[in-house]
Write a protein that holds these residues in place. Structure first.
Motif, PDB file in Angstrom:
ATOM      1  N   PHE A 491      -1.737  28.159  17.334  1.00  0.00           N
ATOM      2  CA  PHE A 491      -2.622  28.341  18.075  1.00  0.00           C
ATOM      3  C   PHE A 491      -3.841  27.235  18.502  1.00  0.00           C
ATOM      4  O   PHE A 491      -4.610  26.531  17.094  1.00  0.00           O
ATOM      5  CB  PHE A 491      -3.819  29.868  18.222  1.00  0.00           C
ATOM      6  CG  PHE A 491      -2.933  31.204  18.859  1.00  0.00           C
ATOM      7  CD1 PHE A 491      -2.467  31.330  19.684  1.00  0.00           C
ATOM      8  CD2 PHE A 491      -2.609  31.908  17.904  1.00  0.00           C
ATOM      9  CE1 PHE A 491      -2.185  32.616  20.488  1.00  0.00           C
ATOM     10  CE2 PHE A 491      -1.685  33.050  17.837  1.00  0.00           C
ATOM     11  CZ  PHE A 491      -2.074  33.748  18.936  1.00  0.00           C
ATOM     12  N   THR A 492      -3.226  27.266  19.608  1.00  0.00           N
ATOM     13  CA  THR A 492      -4.876  25.828  20.074  1.00  0.00           C
ATOM     14  C   THR A 492      -5.548  25.365  20.661  1.00  0.00           C
ATOM     15  O   THR A 492      -5.729  26.748  21.455  1.00  0.00           O
ATOM     16  CB  THR A 492      -3.737  24.184  19.771  1.00  0.00           C
ATOM     17  OG1 THR A 492      -4.584  23.138  20.193  1.00  0.00           O
ATOM     18  CG2 THR A 492      -3.048  24.385  21.584  1.00  0.00           C
ATOM     19  N   ALA A 493      -6.650  25.435  20.529  1.00  0.00           N
ATOM     20  CA  ALA A 493      -7.862  25.297  21.357  1.00  0.00           C
ATOM     21  C   ALA A 493      -7.675  24.805  22.887  1.00  0.00           C
ATOM     22  O   ALA A 493      -6.726  23.779  22.784  1.00  0.00           O
ATOM     23  CB  ALA A 493      -8.872  24.185  20.746  1.00  0.00           C
ATOM     24  N   ASN A 494      -8.039  25.063  23.959  1.00  0.00           N
ATOM     25  CA  ASN A 494      -7.959  24.945  25.210  1.00  0.00           C
ATOM     26  C   ASN A 494      -8.931  24.332  26.321  1.00  0.00           C
ATOM     27  O   ASN A 494      -8.902  23.479  26.113  1.00  0.00           O
ATOM     28  CB  ASN A 494      -6.585  26.266  25.837  1.00  0.00           C
ATOM     29  CG  ASN A 494      -6.011  25.941  27.072  1.00  0.00           C
ATOM     30  OD1 ASN A 494      -5.565  24.357  27.432  1.00  0.00           O
ATOM     31  ND2 ASN A 494      -5.783  26.245  28.190  1.00  0.00           N
ATOM     32  N   GLY A 495      -9.611  25.598  26.168  1.00  0.00           N
ATOM     33  CA  GLY A 495     -10.724  25.357  27.596  1.00  0.00           C
ATOM     34  C   GLY A 495     -10.714  25.968  28.065  1.00  0.00           C
ATOM     35  O   GLY A 495      -9.717  26.306  28.912  1.00  0.00           O
ATOM     36  N   CYS A 496     -11.779  26.514  28.334  1.00  0.00           N
ATOM     37  CA  CYS A 496     -12.080  27.277  30.154  1.00  0.00           C
ATOM     38  C   CYS A 496     -13.645  27.715  29.966  1.00  0.00           C
ATOM     39  O   CYS A 496     -14.435  27.132  29.362  1.00  0.00           O
ATOM     40  CB  CYS A 496     -11.794  28.456  29.849  1.00  0.00           C
ATOM     41  SG  CYS A 496     -12.202  30.084  28.510  1.00  0.00           S
ATOM     42  N   PRO A 497     -13.876  28.150  31.099  1.00  0.00           N
ATOM     43  CA  PRO A 497     -15.661  28.921  31.671  1.00  0.00           C
ATOM     44  C   PRO A 497     -16.213  29.598  30.615  1.00  0.00           C
ATOM     45  O   PRO A 497     -17.666  29.246  30.569  1.00  0.00           O
ATOM     46  CB  PRO A 497     -15.473  29.036  32.789  1.00  0.00           C
ATOM     47  CG  PRO A 497     -13.870  28.609  33.520  1.00  0.00           C
ATOM     48  CD  PRO A 497     -12.569  28.958  32.347  1.00  0.00           C
ATOM     49  N   LYS A 498     -15.029  30.329  29.880  1.00  0.00           N
ATOM     50  CA  LYS A 498     -15.920  30.655  28.889  1.00  0.00           C
ATOM     51  C   LYS A 498     -16.571  30.309  27.657  1.00  0.00           C
ATOM     52  O   LYS A 498     -17.244  30.876  27.585  1.00  0.00           O
ATOM     53  CB  LYS A 498     -15.246  31.753  28.385  1.00  0.00           C
ATOM     54  CG  LYS A 498     -15.524  33.479  28.057  1.00  0.00           C
ATOM     55  CD  LYS A 498     -16.778  33.944  28.805  1.00  0.00           C
ATOM     56  CE  LYS A 498     -17.076  35.157  28.267  1.00  0.00           C
ATOM     57  NZ  LYS A 498     -18.051  36.005  29.045  1.00  0.00           N
ATOM     58  N   CYS A 499     -15.743  30.119  27.352  1.00  0.00           N
ATOM     59  CA  CYS A 499     -16.140  29.096  25.827  1.00  0.00           C
ATOM     60  C   CYS A 499     -16.794  26.975  26.557  1.00  0.00           C
ATOM     61  O   CYS A 499     -16.975  26.206  25.707  1.00  0.00           O
ATOM     62  CB  CYS A 499     -15.157  28.829  24.954  1.00  0.00           C
ATOM     63  SG  CYS A 499     -13.094  27.810  25.694  1.00  0.00           S
ATOM     64  N   GLY A 500     -17.303  27.064  27.526  1.00  0.00           N
ATOM     65  CA  GLY A 500     -17.755  25.902  28.325  1.00  0.00           C
ATOM     66  C   GLY A 500     -16.477  24.754  27.793  1.00  0.00           C
ATOM     67  O   GLY A 500     -17.084  23.672  28.345  1.00  0.00           O
ATOM     68  N   GLY A 501     -15.092  24.832  27.741  1.00  0.00           N
ATOM     69  CA  GLY A 501     -14.100  23.842  28.414  1.00  0.00           C
ATOM     70  C   GLY A 501     -13.812  23.788  26.804  1.00  0.00           C
ATOM     71  O   GLY A 501     -13.593  22.644  26.330  1.00  0.00           O
TER      72      GLY A 501
END
Length: 569
Positions: A491-501
């Protein structure tokens, strides 16, 4: 939205507010020409009121309508997501009951948006319909509060009851009167907002750095620094003085480093703040370390370790005497591990004394000593004194010199359980370091119970992590055989509102634990070389830091890049 849905909704609307056919046909033509919904055209033409649309949708979908007139959003609920995300979704949290979150939505037909929200928060979502204009107006206020300059963030707070400042127990001067006189100063709101924002972000450190033409404000979150909007350069001196008042430091002294601490109460928690000042060419750089006792694990089990390291640590801490050494670089969680071990054995019939520099967390039931080198209270001097206090367990913040190492070993040999830290790369390196400090091999083999190395890694955000192809190049570059990872999903880091991008949320510990058994003792008597000790330990089942990290990659908990970053020597 499909025409069929429009017609059904229009039927409901026209039953509530009949419109003559001629006017309805004009509105329909207007809607077609502007490419807008028919109900919007009816509102624009003044044929039906705004509120009628909300009531029609509510009746059609059998969903309760509400009004936001006079409503004040709950900041804690709004902070479940970045504030801009609510504006993008056109939703706003209203209240929560248990695990049920009531959310106002402007477009109840946006099923994907509602499902997206459910994926990002740990609540069941109960949508209610609200007028879109009302919602957008309130969202603008919410986002304005978030984006406004720091000096305006707390303007609406009549007093600073949201953040109470208290002096450390070691302070002797009462500054309450001085703080009260300065209560209305704008700089107080700036500093308070910086502290509150750090708590909201779960930051461990705040960096306020003077540059030539600006101030740089950065927060360290999960071990990584992130820059944030900063206050203007003109208030640099005022911010520095305000924090000095809070930490009971000399406001006039700007030529030498200073250290202090204070307490704050904010966001329903009380935390200690440790402050460090360092003079630079553009002013004083300030670093504030946030020490949140509520974040400390109350026991080893609460650390959330894998079964083997948990069993090994529990076994070592249960020993009646001997030495446990935790190693790793600064910021690798050594102190947290030691405090968790102490709380595991913190009982009425056990006398626990620590000597630390500084005392990071104040723990109930444990006698903690702060070193003061300027008056001769060093680690070695403190350790000599506390051994005359009939201790059962002794914790030394760090073994820095041969004298402290020698006294610690003697204490472990005379019936005390001694816990301490060292700065080495791996568990076997702790033995080599102690030997380098002059500790005889036979004393090391007799006193050591366990050495441990640890690192902190960032966990992937479970809401947005994304599958990736086998990273063959990264594996080969780090001397890892790609064939070992057949069948592994990376897996790779993507970023979303839950993790603040960011793509990561929270941290975990990688632990390499070396239990000193008879074979290891025999090896220590032959040689203290770290490589030789590591080889026999691995043969006997010790899992290295790199292997522990790679298992986290196989489990989909973190990325290969993160493991390589934190386990590289």
């Amino acid at each position: 939205m499909t025409e069929a849905i429009y017609k059904s909704l229009i039927d409901v609307l026209l039953k509530r507010f009949p419109v003559p056919d001629e006017e309805l046909n004009k509105a329909r033509a207007e809607a077609d020409s502007k490419n807008i919904a028919l109900e919007e055209a009816l509102v624009e033409a003044g044929l039906v009121p705004d509120s009628a649309i909300v009531l029609a949708k509510a009746q059609y979908l059998e969903m309760p309508p509400i009004t936001l007139a006079g409503f004040l959003p709950d900041g804690d609920l709004v902070d479940l997501l970045p504030r801009q995300s609510w504006a993008q979704l056109k939703m706003l949290p209203i209240c929560k009951t248990g695990k049920l979150l009531t959310v106002a939505v402007a477009d109840p037909f946006n099923i994907m948006g509602i499902e997206n929200l459910k994926m990002q928060i740990d609540y069941e979502v109960f949508p209610v319909i609200v007028d879109e204009k009302e919602l957008i107006a309130l969202l603008e206020i919410v986002n304005k509060d978030s984006a406004m300059a720091l000096e305006d963030i707390l303007r609406d707070i009549e007093d600073d009851s949201d953040l109470e400042v208290g002096q450390d127990e070691t302070s002797h001067e009462n500054l309450d009167e001085m703080l009260e006189n300065a209560e209305d100063a704008p700089v107080i709101r700036i500093v308070n907002s910086i502290l509150i924002e750090a708590l909201r972000k779960h930051a461990s450190d705040i960096h306020i750095e003077p540059m030539e033409k600006k101030i740089r404000l950065r927060y360290r979150v999960d071990g990584v620094l992130y820059e944030n909007p900063s206050p203007p350069k003109g208030v640099q001196s005022a911010i520095s003085s305000r924090i000095k008042i809070m930490a009971n430091l000399d406001i006039a002294e700007r030529r030498i480093p200073q250290d202090g601490r204070f307490k704050i109460k904010a966001l329903s928690k009380e935390v200690d703040i440790r402050v460090s000042y360092l003079p630079t060419i553009h002013g004083e750089k300030i670093v504030m370390r946030i020490l949140d006792k509520t974040a400390l694990a109350p026991s080893l089990e609460a650390l959330g370790l894998d079964p083997k390291p948990f069993a090994d640590l529990t076994f070592a801490v249960a020993k009646p005497h001997g030495m446990l050494l935790v190693t790793g670089p600064t910021g690798s969680g050594k102190t947290t591990t030691l405090y968790s071990a102490l709380q595991e054995v913190n009982k009425e019939d056990v006398n626990i004394i620590t000597v630390e520099d500084p005392v990071e967390y104040q723990l109930g039931g444990i006698n903690q000593v702060q070193t003061r080198a300027e008056v001769g209270l060093t680690f070695a001097a403190g350790l000599r004194s506390i051994l005359r206090q009939d201790p059962d367990i002794v914790m030394i913040g760090e073994i820095r010199d041969a004298e402290t190492a020698s006294i610690a070993v003697q204490a472990a040999l005379t019936g005390h359980l001694v816990l301490s830290t060292l700065h080495t790369n791996d568990a076997a390196g702790a033995i080599a370091r102690m030997a380098y400090m002059g500790i005889e091999p036979f004393m090391l083999s007799s006193s050591l119970v366990m050495t441990q190395a640890q690192r902190l890694y960032r966990k992937l955000c479970p809401f947005c992590k994304k599958e990736m192809a086998l990273p063959v190049e990264i594996l080969r570059r780090n001397h890892l055989d790609p064939e070992r990872f057949e069948g592994t999903t990376f897996f790779t880091a993507n970023g979303c509102p839950k993790c603040g991008g960011i793509g990561y949320k929270g941290r975990g510990a990688l632990m390499e634990i070396l239990l000193i058994d008879d074979d290891i003792k025999a090896m220590i008597l032959k040689t203290s070389e770290a490589t030789a000790i590591r080889e026999i330990a691995v043969e006997k089942g010790m899992t290295t830091l790199r292997e522990v990290g790679l298992q986290k990659v196989r489990d989909g908990i973190t990325t290969i890049d993160e493991v390589v970053r934190v386990t590289s020597e």
